[in-house]
Design a protein around this motif. Structure first.
Motif, short mmCIF file in Angstrom:
data_model
loop_
_atom_site.label_atom_id
_atom_site.label_comp_id
_atom_site.label_asym_id
_atom_site.label_seq_id
_atom_site.Cartn_x
_atom_site.Cartn_y
_atom_site.Cartn_z
N ASN A 163 0.82 -1.21 0.00
CA ASN A 163 0.00 0.00 0.00
C ASN A 163 0.85 1.26 0.00
O ASN A 163 0.42 2.31 0.46
CB ASN A 163 -0.98 -0.01 1.16
CG ASN A 163 -0.26 -0.02 2.49
OD1 ASN A 163 0.95 -0.20 2.54
ND2 ASN A 163 -1.01 0.18 3.56
N ASN B 27 4.40 3.23 -2.29
CA ASN B 27 5.43 3.25 -3.33
C ASN B 27 6.58 4.10 -2.81
O ASN B 27 6.37 5.00 -1.99
CB ASN B 27 4.90 3.91 -4.62
CG ASN B 27 3.91 3.04 -5.34
OD1 ASN B 27 4.08 1.84 -5.45
ND2 ASN B 27 2.85 3.66 -5.84
N TYR C 208 -0.10 4.75 -0.94
CA TYR C 208 -0.86 4.56 -2.17
C TYR C 208 -2.33 4.92 -1.94
O TYR C 208 -2.94 4.44 -0.99
CB TYR C 208 -0.76 3.11 -2.66
CG TYR C 208 -1.47 2.90 -3.97
CD1 TYR C 208 -0.84 3.18 -5.17
CD2 TYR C 208 -2.79 2.44 -4.01
CE1 TYR C 208 -1.49 3.01 -6.38
CE2 TYR C 208 -3.45 2.27 -5.22
CZ TYR C 208 -2.80 2.56 -6.40
OH TYR C 208 -3.44 2.40 -7.59
N ASN D 39 0.72 9.18 -6.66
CA ASN D 39 1.01 7.87 -6.07
C ASN D 39 2.44 7.42 -6.34
O ASN D 39 2.89 6.44 -5.73
CB ASN D 39 0.05 6.81 -6.62
CG ASN D 39 -1.27 6.82 -5.89
OD1 ASN D 39 -1.32 7.12 -4.71
ND2 ASN D 39 -2.34 6.49 -6.58
N TYR D 40 3.13 8.11 -7.23
CA TYR D 40 4.48 7.66 -7.61
C TYR D 40 5.57 8.69 -7.37
O TYR D 40 6.75 8.36 -7.46
CB TYR D 40 4.49 7.25 -9.10
CG TYR D 40 3.46 6.18 -9.37
CD1 TYR D 40 3.71 4.86 -9.03
CD2 TYR D 40 2.21 6.50 -9.90
CE1 TYR D 40 2.77 3.87 -9.23
CE2 TYR D 40 1.26 5.52 -10.11
CZ TYR D 40 1.54 4.22 -9.77
OH TYR D 40 0.60 3.26 -9.95
#
Ligand SMILES: [Zn+2]
Length: 104
Positions: free
Chosen positions: A3, A5, A37, A51-52
């Motif tokens: 959950n 990154n 995440y 998210n990244y």
């Protein structure tokens, strides 16, 4: 699936911020930011990249490093076009904005 990154920014682990400092006394490091995440949601389109990457700076450093590979994914050798009706000035809108409508 985990959950979180790790930020994909190529220089994330070199930025000197308190939030990146990890390790025991005398053995400290600057570590890549861990990102929780979040399920992509239509109302927050930007969450896809949030998210990244921990911030826009890390995103743009990634783009700078990988731009040629990104362009190679979907090369554009000709312009795209969208059919529209003739644009007109709309006097009902603030500052009489030009109105452009996609042709249906
Ligand atoms: Zn980062």
């Amino acid at each position: 699936m985990s959950n979180f990154n790790w930020c994909h920014g190529p220089n994330c682990h070199t930025k000197q911020t308190q939030s990146r400092v990890r390790g025991s006394k005398g053995n400290k490091v600057l570590r890549t930011i861990k990102i929780k995440y979040r399920q992509p949601n239509n109302s927050y389109w930007f969450q896809h990249w949030w998210n990244y990457f921990c911030n826009q700076s890390c995103l743009m450093e990634f783009v700078q490093k990988h731009i040629q590979g990104m362009i190679a994914l979907e090369p554009r050798r000709e312009p795209l076009e969208t059919k529209i009706n003739d644009p007109y000035k709309d006097t009902t809108k603030y500052y009489n904005q030009w109105t452009i409508e996609e042709r249906t």
